[in-house]
Motif scaffolding. Sequence first.
Motif, PDB file in Angstrom:
ATOM      1  N   ASP A 144       0.824  -1.218   0.000  1.00  0.00           N
ATOM      2  CA  ASP A 144       0.000   0.000   0.000  1.00  0.00           C
ATOM      3  C   ASP A 144       0.858   1.267   0.000  1.00  0.00           C
ATOM      4  O   ASP A 144       0.325   2.374  -0.105  1.00  0.00           O
ATOM      5  CB  ASP A 144      -0.920   0.025   1.224  1.00  0.00           C
ATOM      6  CG  ASP A 144      -1.939  -1.094   1.212  1.00  0.00           C
ATOM      7  OD1 ASP A 144      -2.160  -1.706   2.270  1.00  0.00           O
ATOM      8  OD2 ASP A 144      -2.521  -1.357   0.130  1.00  0.00           O
ATOM      9  N   THR A 145       2.162   1.099   0.127  1.00  0.00           N
ATOM     10  CA  THR A 145       3.061   2.250   0.099  1.00  0.00           C
ATOM     11  C   THR A 145       2.950   2.978  -1.232  1.00  0.00           C
ATOM     12  O   THR A 145       3.129   2.381  -2.298  1.00  0.00           O
ATOM     13  CB  THR A 145       4.512   1.806   0.334  1.00  0.00           C
ATOM     14  OG1 THR A 145       4.628   1.264   1.650  1.00  0.00           O
ATOM     15  CG2 THR A 145       5.478   2.969   0.174  1.00  0.00           C
ATOM     16  N   ALA A 146       2.641   4.271  -1.172  1.00  0.00           N
ATOM     17  CA  ALA A 146       2.421   5.063  -2.381  1.00  0.00           C
ATOM     18  C   ALA A 146       2.163   6.514  -1.995  1.00  0.00           C
ATOM     19  O   ALA A 146       1.949   6.820  -0.814  1.00  0.00           O
ATOM     20  CB  ALA A 146       1.224   4.535  -3.167  1.00  0.00           C
ATOM     21  N   VAL A 147       2.168   7.370  -2.992  1.00  0.00           N
ATOM     22  CA  VAL A 147       1.616   8.715  -2.818  1.00  0.00           C
ATOM     23  C   VAL A 147       0.125   8.631  -3.142  1.00  0.00           C
ATOM     24  O   VAL A 147      -0.251   8.100  -4.199  1.00  0.00           O
ATOM     25  CB  VAL A 147       2.309   9.738  -3.727  1.00  0.00           C
ATOM     26  CG1 VAL A 147       1.670  11.116  -3.560  1.00  0.00           C
ATOM     27  CG2 VAL A 147       3.798   9.795  -3.427  1.00  0.00           C
ATOM     28  N   TYR A 148      -0.693   9.126  -2.236  1.00  0.00           N
ATOM     29  CA  TYR A 148      -2.141   9.076  -2.400  1.00  0.00           C
ATOM     30  C   TYR A 148      -2.648  10.461  -2.805  1.00  0.00           C
ATOM     31  O   TYR A 148      -2.328  11.461  -2.152  1.00  0.00           O
ATOM     32  CB  TYR A 148      -2.798   8.624  -1.102  1.00  0.00           C
ATOM     33  CG  TYR A 148      -2.657   7.137  -0.877  1.00  0.00           C
ATOM     34  CD1 TYR A 148      -1.420   6.578  -0.550  1.00  0.00           C
ATOM     35  CD2 TYR A 148      -3.739   6.270  -1.032  1.00  0.00           C
ATOM     36  CE1 TYR A 148      -1.270   5.213  -0.380  1.00  0.00           C
ATOM     37  CE2 TYR A 148      -3.606   4.907  -0.852  1.00  0.00           C
ATOM     38  CZ  TYR A 148      -2.367   4.385  -0.532  1.00  0.00           C
ATOM     39  OH  TYR A 148      -2.224   3.031  -0.365  1.00  0.00           O
ATOM     40  N   TYR A 149      -3.438  10.480  -3.882  1.00  0.00           N
ATOM     41  CA  TYR A 149      -3.932  11.723  -4.455  1.00  0.00           C
ATOM     42  C   TYR A 149      -5.458  11.798  -4.349  1.00  0.00           C
ATOM     43  O   TYR A 149      -6.170  10.832  -4.673  1.00  0.00           O
ATOM     44  CB  TYR A 149      -3.561  11.823  -5.930  1.00  0.00           C
ATOM     45  CG  TYR A 149      -2.081  11.876  -6.207  1.00  0.00           C
ATOM     46  CD1 TYR A 149      -1.343  10.722  -6.426  1.00  0.00           C
ATOM     47  CD2 TYR A 149      -1.419  13.104  -6.255  1.00  0.00           C
ATOM     48  CE1 TYR A 149       0.015  10.756  -6.683  1.00  0.00           C
ATOM     49  CE2 TYR A 149      -0.054  13.157  -6.521  1.00  0.00           C
ATOM     50  CZ  TYR A 149       0.649  11.990  -6.726  1.00  0.00           C
ATOM     51  OH  TYR A 149       2.000  12.041  -6.984  1.00  0.00           O
ATOM     52  N   CYS A 150      -5.921  12.943  -3.966  1.00  0.00           N
ATOM     53  CA  CYS A 150      -7.352  13.244  -3.994  1.00  0.00           C
ATOM     54  C   CYS A 150      -7.719  13.712  -5.396  1.00  0.00           C
ATOM     55  O   CYS A 150      -6.926  14.428  -6.055  1.00  0.00           O
ATOM     56  CB  CYS A 150      -7.634  14.332  -2.966  1.00  0.00           C
ATOM     57  SG  CYS A 150      -9.368  14.798  -2.779  1.00  0.00           S
ATOM     58  N   HIS A 151      -8.907  13.342  -5.872  1.00  0.00           N
ATOM     59  CA  HIS A 151      -9.345  13.637  -7.245  1.00  0.00           C
ATOM     60  C   HIS A 151     -10.804  14.050  -7.209  1.00  0.00           C
ATOM     61  O   HIS A 151     -11.622  13.403  -6.542  1.00  0.00           O
ATOM     62  CB  HIS A 151      -9.149  12.374  -8.084  1.00  0.00           C
ATOM     63  CG  HIS A 151      -9.680  12.429  -9.473  1.00  0.00           C
ATOM     64  ND1 HIS A 151     -11.007  12.216  -9.786  1.00  0.00           N
ATOM     65  CD2 HIS A 151      -9.053  12.642 -10.654  1.00  0.00           C
ATOM     66  CE1 HIS A 151     -11.181  12.307 -11.090  1.00  0.00           C
ATOM     67  NE2 HIS A 151     -10.004  12.559 -11.643  1.00  0.00           N
ATOM     68  N   SER A 152     -11.138  15.108  -7.928  1.00  0.00           N
ATOM     69  CA  SER A 152     -12.524  15.541  -8.031  1.00  0.00           C
ATOM     70  C   SER A 152     -12.918  15.625  -9.499  1.00  0.00           C
ATOM     71  O   SER A 152     -12.090  15.914 -10.372  1.00  0.00           O
ATOM     72  CB  SER A 152     -12.725  16.904  -7.370  1.00  0.00           C
ATOM     73  OG  SER A 152     -12.095  17.939  -8.100  1.00  0.00           O
ATOM     74  N   ARG A 153     -14.205  15.364  -9.767  1.00  0.00           N
ATOM     75  CA  ARG A 153     -14.700  15.444 -11.145  1.00  0.00           C
ATOM     76  C   ARG A 153     -16.133  15.974 -11.148  1.00  0.00           C
ATOM     77  O   ARG A 153     -16.980  15.481 -10.396  1.00  0.00           O
ATOM     78  CB  ARG A 153     -14.640  14.083 -11.827  1.00  0.00           C
ATOM     79  CG  ARG A 153     -15.205  14.109 -13.256  1.00  0.00           C
ATOM     80  CD  ARG A 153     -14.962  12.788 -13.970  1.00  0.00           C
ATOM     81  NE  ARG A 153     -15.497  11.650 -13.263  1.00  0.00           N
ATOM     82  CZ  ARG A 153     -16.749  11.237 -13.347  1.00  0.00           C
ATOM     83  NH1 ARG A 153     -17.609  11.897 -14.085  1.00  0.00           N
ATOM     84  NH2 ARG A 153     -17.147  10.168 -12.682  1.00  0.00           N
ATOM     85  N   TYR A 154     -16.364  16.950 -12.039  1.00  0.00           N
ATOM     86  CA  TYR A 154     -17.715  17.461 -12.287  1.00  0.00           C
ATOM     87  C   TYR A 154     -17.796  17.747 -13.766  1.00  0.00           C
ATOM     88  O   TYR A 154     -17.168  18.697 -14.250  1.00  0.00           O
ATOM     89  CB  TYR A 154     -17.973  18.719 -11.460  1.00  0.00           C
ATOM     90  CG  TYR A 154     -19.328  19.335 -11.682  1.00  0.00           C
ATOM     91  CD1 TYR A 154     -19.457  20.594 -12.281  1.00  0.00           C
ATOM     92  CD2 TYR A 154     -20.476  18.656 -11.305  1.00  0.00           C
ATOM     93  CE1 TYR A 154     -20.702  21.158 -12.484  1.00  0.00           C
ATOM     94  CE2 TYR A 154     -21.722  19.218 -11.506  1.00  0.00           C
ATOM     95  CZ  TYR A 154     -21.844  20.471 -12.100  1.00  0.00           C
ATOM     96  OH  TYR A 154     -23.077  21.021 -12.308  1.00  0.00           O
ATOM     97  N   GLY A 155     -18.490  16.896 -14.488  1.00  0.00           N
ATOM     98  CA  GLY A 155     -18.496  17.010 -15.937  1.00  0.00           C
ATOM     99  C   GLY A 155     -17.079  16.797 -16.473  1.00  0.00           C
ATOM    100  O   GLY A 155     -16.425  15.814 -16.158  1.00  0.00           O
TER     101      GLY A 155
END
Length: 116
Positions: free
Chosen positions: A90-101
């Motif tokens: 599970d070691t990694a850089v974790y990124y938040c992602h948002s999408r609207y259209g």
Amino acid sequence: QVQLVESGGGLVQPGGSLRLSCLFSGGTFSDYAMAWYRQAPGKDRELAAFIPSVGDHVKYPDSVKGRFTISRDNAKNTLYLQMNSLKPDDTAVYYCHSRYGASITWGQGTQVTVSS
């Protein structure tokens, strides 16, 4: 303009837990589908968890199913990822992602390291 700021990463031993947070600003959070992605060294970025703007049809890859839980608090404009039974993989850089259209935004990432 949407901005995403992750927090909560760090070093944890195998079997441990972490909770990541992503603070959303610059839009109406409840309108956006949200996700966590992760990228391990030398590997492609991959989906870790997804939550829609409405409903509860969350999605997880098999690699984290049963260990990770994604949730959102629309009143606090915050996305969460509860990670339990962590493994070295599970070691990694974790990124938040948002999408609207067609509008997609990425956070800057937070490092999660699982090691003894």
